[in-house]
Structure formats: C-alpha cells, structure tokens
Design an enzyme around this catalytic site. Structure first.
Site, PDB file in Angstrom:
ATOM      1  N   SER A  86      29.585  12.125 -13.092  1.00  0.00           N
ATOM      2  CA  SER A  86      30.129  13.730 -12.027  1.00  0.00           C
ATOM      3  C   SER A  86      30.838  13.434 -10.645  1.00  0.00           C
ATOM      4  CB  SER A  86      29.215  14.348 -12.198  1.00  0.00           C
ATOM      5  OG  SER A  86      29.443  15.324 -13.403  1.00  0.00           O
ATOM      6  N   ASP A 132      36.779  20.777  -7.985  1.00  0.00           N
ATOM      7  CA  ASP A 132      35.367  20.363  -7.815  1.00  0.00           C
ATOM      8  C   ASP A 132      34.835  18.809  -7.595  1.00  0.00           C
ATOM      9  OD1 ASP A 132      32.614  19.652  -7.979  1.00  0.00           O
ATOM     10  OD2 ASP A 132      32.874  20.488 -10.604  1.00  0.00           O
ATOM     11  N   HIS A 174      30.401  20.621  -7.273  1.00  0.00           N
ATOM     12  CA  HIS A 174      28.842  21.057  -8.743  1.00  0.00           C
ATOM     13  C   HIS A 174      27.552  19.480  -8.037  1.00  0.00           C
ATOM     14  CE1 HIS A 174      30.135  18.120 -11.661  1.00  0.00           C
ATOM     15  NE2 HIS A 174      29.495  17.580 -12.721  1.00  0.00           N
TER      16      HIS A 174
END
Ligand code: ASP
Length: 732
Positions: A652, A220, A84
């Site tokens: 992230s 991810d 992402h």
C-alpha cells in the site's frame, strides 16, 4: 497420472502460465532477472534500481510507519503514500469541529504541516546476504534451540558491526524459513509531517463497498514531508529541523499509461505464504478464514451502524473500523479464490510429485520431511483455532478488556511494590493516565458492549474446553452473557474515563484493591492466562516444528523443482515486482478493463450516501471538463488502473513505475479476485490497483488548490514520437 491430474500438474508447474508475473524479488538479485525485465520493457539496469554506492531508485522508497510504503516525490522531502496509510495520522488530527477525515487538509505553507509523534520514514541503505556468516556460527549437530542461540548471537554481532559509528539501524532477517539471511541497514527519520490529504469522499471514495473491488475510483493518497537535521541526518522532531534532502527523487510521468505497458512496483510487501503445506491451507479455508470472517462480521455490524448514527462515533472508530473491515473483506475474497483455484488439491498434487522426485533423486532426507510435516500438522487445527479465536475475541474484539489489562501492575501488590522499589510508581501512574485519555478519546462504552455481545455467543460456541478459559464461575453467577456484559460495563472503572482518571490521580492501596477486583480486568486476566498457559506453548511448539520442517521442505522444492521460479515469501523487506498495465479475466465470462476515469466517479455518485459522495469542487471540474494538464489525450480524466504486479498488504502506497523509473501510479489495493495471491498467485486473475498519478496531481492542484506542492515535483513529458507523413490524417 490421470488426464485431470496432468492438466492440474501442467497448470501448477508451467513456467509460462504460473510464473508470468509472480514474484516479489529482492533488490539484491535483480541482476538475475534484468534481461527478462528489459525484454518486457524495462529501460533501466538492475543497478539503476538498486545500488549501494550510487544513487538509485531504492533511495526514493520509504517504509512508511511499520506497514506501508511511501515514495519521495520532491527534492525537499515530500513523500506520497496512501490515504489509508496516512489515515491514523489524519484521524489523530481530526475533531468534530475540524474534521480532516471528511474535509481533507492541505498545508498552504510549511509552517502549517502537522507533526505526528511516533510516525517514522525508513530508507534502506544496503542489503547484504550474510547467510554464510550466520550459518557458520551454528555448531555441527546443534539442535534447533542451540541453532537459534548461535544465530541470535551472530546476528547481534553483525548488527553491532553494521551500526557502529554510522547512526544507521540494522537488522538481520531470515528468509525462506531460515535458509537465507540478509543484513538490512537502514536510516530512520522520525520527524514526518502531514502535508495534505484529500477529502474522505476522494481518498476513501467507495468506502467498504468498493474496497478490494474493481472497477475502482478512489484517490487513495496522502502527502507527508520528512524533516531532518540541517546537516542531513535524521533528528527528533524539532522546529529547527529542515526539509529532508533525498538521494533520489522519482520523476513523475505526465504521459499516462497504455494497456500492455511495462510496469514495476518497488516497496515493502508485508507477508505471503506461497510455500504452505496442503494441511495449512486446508485449515485456512476450512476453519481459520470462516471463523475470523464470522467474528468480524458480528463486530462490524455494530460498529458500522454506530458510525452511521453519529459523527463523533464515526471519527472515533474510523481507524479501528478500517483495520477490522479491511482484513474481513480480504479473507472473504481469499477464501473464495483458494476454493476456486482448488489450492488444497493442487498443493496435494505438488506434494505427491515432490515425493516422486525425491525418491527418484535418492533424497531420503527430503522425502522424510513430508511425513514430518503431516505428523506435525495433525495437532495443528485445534491449537490454531484456539489461537485465532483468542485473537479475534480478545485482541480485535471489545476493547475494554485489553485496555484494562494494561493496568495489571497497578492492580497487584507485587507490581506496585516493584514499581515503588524502582522509584517509578508515579511515573507509571502518569503514563497510564495519559494512555487512558488517549484510549477514551476514541472509545464508546455502549458500542464496545454491543461488540462484546455480538461476538460472545460465537466465542462460546467455538471455545474448546481443553484450550480455553474456564468460565464456569461466570456461568453460575449470571443467567446469560447479556446479564454478565451489562454488569461489567456498568461497574468497570475502565469504562468510565472520569472515574478512572480520578482514581489514578489519587492512586493508593485502596485504588489498587479496587482495580484488582474490577470485572473487566478480572476477565482479561482469565482470558490471557488461559491463552498463555494452554494455547501459546502448544502453538509456539507447533510453529517451531513447522518452521524446522518447512526449511527442509522449501530446500527440497528448490532442489527438486529447479524449473519453478523461486523467491522468498514477502516479509516487509524491500521487493520489486514487475508486469504490465493490463486488465484481467477474474472469472469465466467476465473481463475487467484496466482503466477508470472521472465519468465513472460520477456514475457512482449517490448524494447522501457517505461512501459515494463526490465533493462539489470535483463535480464542478467534471462538469466543465476542466482537468488542466492532467487529462488523457482523449479529454477524459484518468482515475485508476490495474496491472499484473504481484503485491500484498504493505505494498500500500508503493510507487508504480514505468520502464524508465518514472512514477505512473500509486498502488493501493488488489481486486477481490486477487486476494488469494498471498498463498496462490494466478496470473489470469491477480491484479493490483493504482491511482493514476495524474489523478493524484489533479486532485492536489485543481481540486484542493495546493498547486504549490506540484511545483516542487519533477514532472516529465516526453515529446510525442515523430509522426511519419504517411500516418498523418489526410485532411491535415
Ligand atoms: N489494500 C491493501 C492493504 O490493505 C493492499 C493490498 O493488500 O493489496 O494493504
């Protein structure tokens, strides 16, 4: 104090319960918590993690673009981040014919790696506390404006000094509302190429349904490579660049993780607000979050439906949709969490105790600040709401208007004249033609109009006549919002890519007049003018006052509550959090186990459902249990795990490391019950979610056939601990 208050007070201040794993520590203070970390399982010293003069873990940590983290995993500049986080780049390279979002991408040799203009990778060279030098520049008795002026000037001086002759970047950042200042020197690389991304059905497995959820089964991650000048330093993207040679490469642990293992995360958390006053939290839970959730629910209903109906729209809107829905779902979790934790009440209790302690300590100055904060916050809700409404409607909602506003200068005689005078008119027209092409590539006017129509009634319902634009003329001219929207999209040149390009190609006074009358540009002007004249000055003034009072309040909290662990809010600077690999008790009667595996992916598999597709190759490997060297000892294939590391957006892509500083996972999310942790951390509930590094390697190697990349990495497997004879099973 009532019994109830006493319990709440205990929960709030007990160092054992409330600070078990809370905290995002500045690397410069790790020495002060080294013993605690070592007691919990760290095998390194603070210096091994962060050192200015010697290679340390920090040299493998990358600020990826502006808002994510990545880590160095090979001596030839490979970096790992989230799918992402790489999403924008992956989407940029995608077309309906070559759909990298859906099918994934792997460069089979270095010539195939894809350049990403504008993407950067930043390493921290050093961080230095410059509080004394900064504050020393403020004249005695200076008011806030004079203070800021002095600080800006001193900051610029320090930055110049730090950068001079080094090729480094530098910035002075304020912490704790300006109680502390740190100079951050960094090195920015701008040739960052896409090396690989798994198919969307792995990298984004579970989609919005699983986002912010546990149990989780998403791979991810994506892989990039930093390229640099042959001599080593950063260089503009160029074919003559060579793979970057890092100062530190994270070894990758093949041993896996066990419940209770020490873990830490090193990265760039974006933003927390742990010291907020009760009034501010009251606004967030009572007005801000509900309003923003409602606005986004409306736009997402339109965008999601359009993306499902067409592949073209799916690709066009993928990145935008992700941004909108990610925060939308997070706020839903945050709202619930803050209400469940009764954060507003707890804050009030804290403020009451603060008063008592300030009084007892004879600190009238610290006491007075609470009244000042109360008084300042009295005017806050109306202005904050007007700001949030503007942001959601104009900056996040229908795109046409903010796009149109970019042409403001070409639409006004003064703007045009100024450009002409500078000899920059043609250059600006050319720039806007290019920008318009990029915009229209990912824009669908019909979808945008529906977004506008979905949000407009909510916008009007909440519009404060004193703080919003005057829409009287528009109301008189059109029978309703729909009639107005139809007309805007039918007649605005900004909704029509070809007409706009042709007009710009033949830019003239006539075109200028046409742009000036355009309904989208006119409306954008009305909105922004109202915002800049009515909301922004008030909001800036309030924020300024809050900032000044919060500086004293936080100083007060530190002085009056020395037993609490104090750390400055996250602000996209390098931080370390530590804790354990562990599950959680998200709410009464519920427990989350800390691990998921590939069987769980197959449980969720729903053929034909875009969110829960599983690529054929992954199904095949699952069926034959062909997991290579990446499986757990019991033969299952690990996928994700949770740990009690305090994280937020910006973490992230951050590396999750074991006590030896080896990579065990890549962080990508938190559970839904954790999302209030930006304001209040709850050690029983808050868990970050990582993809197990062995799943990442398995996908790269076995699923995607890019094992040559794994060859570049340093995998470590520790010999099993010697087994005593007594422990051996009898039949052996
Ligand atoms: N998934 C998150 C993000 O969007 C990471 C987090 O906030 O925990 O940034």
């Amino acid at each position: 104090m009532s019994r109830h208050q006493k319990i709440a007070f205990f929960l709030l201040f007990s160092p054992v319960l409330s600070s078990a794993h809370e905290g995002m520590w500045l690397p410069t203070v790790l020495g002060s918590i080294q013993d605690r970390m070592q007691a919990e399982g760290l095998r390194l010293t603070a210096d091994d993690i962060y050192s200015v003069n010697n290679g340390s873990l920090k040299d493998a940590i990358v600020l990826f673009g502006g808002g994510c983290t990545a880590e160095v995993i090979s001596a030839e500049g490979l970096i790992l981040t989230n799918h992402h986080c790489g999403f924008g780049a992956i989407q940029e390279h995608s077309t309906v014919e070559r759909d990298l979002l859906k099918d994934g991408f792997w460069a089979m040799d270095r010539s195939q790696e894809l350049q990403n203009p504008g993407l950067s990778a930043t390493f921290i060279i050093r961080m230095e506390d410059v509080t004394e030098r900064m504050l020393g520049s403020v004249p005695a008795g200076a008011d806030e404006a004079a203070r800021q002026m002095a600080l800006t000037a001193r900051g610029q001086e320090l930055v110049r000094e730090a950068m001079s002759g080094t090729g480094h970047q530098a910035v002075v950042r304020a912490f704790n509302y300006g109680l502390q200042y740190i100079l951050i020197v960094s090195e920015v690389f701008r040739d960052v190429r896409l090396v690989g991304a798994p198919p969307g059905a792995i990298g984004n497995f579970g989609g919005d349904t699983d986002n912010w959820m546990w149990p989780r089964h998403t791979g991810d991650f994506s892989v990039f490579r930093i390229w640099a000048d042959a001599e080593g330093p950063p260089a503009e993207p160029s074919p003559s660049n060579v793979p970057f040679r890092p100062r530190h490469v994270l070894p990758i642990s093949m041993d896996g993780v066990k419940e209770g293992d020490f873990a830490m995360i090193f990265g760039f958390p974006g933003n927390t607000q742990r010291y907020l006053h009760s009034r501010a939290v009251e606004y967030i839970t009572g007005t801000g979050d509900p309003l923003r959730i409602r606005m986004r629910r409306a736009s997402l209903a339109v965008i999601d439906e359009a993306m499902l109906a067409s592949d073209r729209t799916r690709i066009q809107y993928a990145d935008k949709q992700k941004g909108i829905s990610n925060a939308y779902k997070k706020w839903i979790g945050e709202l619930r969490g803050l209400n469940e934790l009764r954060t507003v009440d707890r804050k009030r209790e804290l403020e009451a105790e603060y008063r008592i302690r300030a009084q007892a300590a004879g600190r009238g100055d610290l006491l007075a600040v609470l009244d000042s904060l109360e008084a300042t916050y009295a005017g806050f809700p109306a202005v904050a709401k007007a700001r949030d409404l503007h942001v959601e409607f104009y900056l996040v909602g229908a795109e046409l208007f903010r796009f149109a506003l970019g042409f403001q200068q070409l639409a006004s005689p003064e703007g045009r004249a100024a450009l002409e005078q500078e000899g920059k008119l043609q250059q600006e027209v050319g720039r806007l033609r290019t920008a318009a092409k990029a915009f229209h590539k990912d824009f669908d006017a019909a979808v945008d109009k529906r977004v506008l129509l979905a949000q407009y009634p909510i916008y009007r319902e909440h519009l404060d006549p004193l703080l919003g634009p005057d829409l009287g003329a528009l109301d008189k001219q059109f029978k309703d919002g729909r009639a107005w929207a139809e007309q805007v999209y039918a007649t605005s040149i900004f909704a029509d890519a070809d007409a706009l390009d042709a007009a710009l190609a033949g830019y003239s006074t006539k075109v200028m007049r046409r742009l000036a009358k355009d309904p989208a540009l006119t409306f954008a002007r009305t909105l922004t003018e109202a915002f800049t004249t009515k909301v922004k000055p008030r909001s800036d003034a309030l924020n300024q006052r809050v900032l000044v009072h919060m500086r004293t309040y936080v100083a007060g909290l530190m002085a009056l509550f020395p037993e609490r662990g104090h750390w400055p809010d996250a602000n996209s600077t390098l931080r370390l959090s530590f804790g354990k690999v562990e599950g959680s008790r998200p709410r009464d009667g519920m427990t989350y186990e800390p691990f998921t595996d590939l069987d769980g992916v197959m449980e969720k598999y729903r053929p034909g459902d875009a969110e829960f597709e599983v690529p054929g190759r992954l199904r095949e490997l699952h069926a034959t249990r062909d997991f290579g060297p990446y499986a757990n000892a019991d033969g299952t294939m690990p996928v994700c795990f949770t740990s009690s590391l305090h994280t937020t957006g910006g973490n992230s892509g951050s590396p999750v490391l074991n006590g030896r500083g080896e990579l065990i996972g890549i962080n990508f999310d938190r559970s839904w019950e954790s999302t209030m942790s930006d304001i209040q951390f709850d050690p029983a509930k808050c868990r970050n979610i990582s993809a197990d590094i062995r799943y990442v390697l398995f996908v790269i190697d076995k699923v995607c056939g890019a094992g040559h990349l794994v060859q570049e990495m340093k995998l470590v497997r520790r010999p099993a601990a010697p087994v005593s004879l007594i422990d051996l099973p009898i039949h052996r």
